[in-house]
Write an enzyme that holds these catalytic residues in place. Structure first.
Site, short mmCIF file in Angstrom:
data_model
loop_
_atom_site.label_atom_id
_atom_site.label_comp_id
_atom_site.label_asym_id
_atom_site.label_seq_id
_atom_site.Cartn_x
_atom_site.Cartn_y
_atom_site.Cartn_z
N CYS A 141 30.72 63.30 124.41
CA CYS A 141 31.85 62.99 123.95
C CYS A 141 32.09 64.09 122.73
CB CYS A 141 31.57 61.76 123.08
SG CYS A 141 30.50 61.49 121.99
N ARG A 176 29.27 58.31 121.00
CA ARG A 176 29.82 57.49 121.89
C ARG A 176 29.38 57.63 123.36
NH1 ARG A 176 36.22 59.33 121.25
NH2 ARG A 176 34.95 61.35 120.50
#
Length: 293
Positions: free
Chosen positions: A251, A256
């Site tokens: 990410c 994430r």
């Protein structure tokens, strides 16, 4: 297997997840607030939330302080991890349950880091803070204190971690799959800087060549719980992300993508999944690193 490791978690074998024991429901956590063999760890993107209120007995993991090396751009080393576990009263047999805000971004990031150093009994509270608060369960501002323990960590298992030196040479590898879990706007290069995260900036926008854009959020329901196994399989297998492939997630800074790593490695049981925590903050600033828009 001890009582706290059984299907009493509320997930159970019927979920279809390959490792259902890595998830526990909020009700399970509520029942084990006073269980000495369980340690709750809150890991938030918003580091001020813990002081506003947290689950009783939970300790705070501040990603900017607790697990970052103060000199190198890396995590704390094996000894630093051992000292952190000792300070929180965690032994090698403690069941550690993570939860947090942002649909458990940082909770999954913490799960990944603890896996790196070999802690075996790790769980995510399904739904995180959002679900716990929605159910109006008990919160406190009291900060717990635990007697220090003697903890032994393994050397970092970097088979679950990717570096640019392994990503770059494999760009033409047909057996590898890169997953960019950011938003479509970040993936396309339309959104270069996220205003709320200026520290995660990059000089160039776009994505790593060949990466498929499968946003992290597609794996979650509206209440921040994980989707059922059939839905998850449709999402990833439909994008040719299959268990026989070498899969790398990324990410901006790895938090994430750690959630997607968790879904693939623990819920779907893919055997070769790595999180590239350098992610776009590194790749987008690297001289001559190839990009696509």
């Amino acid at each position: 297997m001890s009582g706290i490791e059984t299907v009493a978690s509320g997930i159970g074998a019927l979920s279809g997840y390959v490792y259902p024991e890595v998830l526990v429901e909020t009700a399970w956590v509520a029942e084990h607030l006073n269980t000495s063999a369980v340690r709750l760890i809150e890991a938030d993107e918003d580091v001020l939330l813990y002081e506003i209120g947290h689950i009783p007995g939970a300790v705070k993991l501040n990603w900017h302080v607790d697990v970052q090396d103060k000199i190198t751009r890396d995590f704390i080393d094996q000894q630093g991890f051992e000292q952190l576990m000792s300070r929180w009263g965690i032994t090698n047999t403690t069941t550690v349950v993570f939860y947090g805000d942002r649909n458990n971004w940082y909770a999954c990031y913490a799960f990944w880091l603890f896996t790196l150093y070999g802690h075996k009994r790790l769980k995510i509270m399904n739904g995180g803070r959002l679900k716990w608060e929605a159910e109006r369960r008990e919160m406190t501002r009291d900060v717990p204190h635990f007697e220090c323990t003697s903890y032994t960590a393994q050397q970092a298992d970097e088979t679950i971690r990717a570096f640019h030196g392994t990503v770059w040479p494999g760009l033409r590898n047909s057996e590898r799959r890169l997953i960019d879990v950011r938003s479509p706007q970040e993936y396309s290069g339309e959104l270069l800087h996220m205003q709320e995260y200026p520290q995660e900036g990059a000089q160039r926008g776009g994505h790593i060549p060949g990466a498929r854009n499968i946003p992290w959020s597609v794996a979650l329901n509206a209440d921040a719980t994980f989707k059922c196994v059939e839905e998850l399989r449709q999402i990833y297998l439909g994008q040719d992300i299959t268990p026989d492939k070498d899969v790398i997630t990324y990410c901006r800074i790895g938090e994430r993508s750690a959630l997607t790593w968790f879904v693939l490695a623990k819920l779907l049981g893919f055997p070769r999944v790595r999180n590239y925590d350098g992610s776009w903050t590194e790749w987008g600033n690297m001289v001559r690193a190839p990009i696509e828009k």
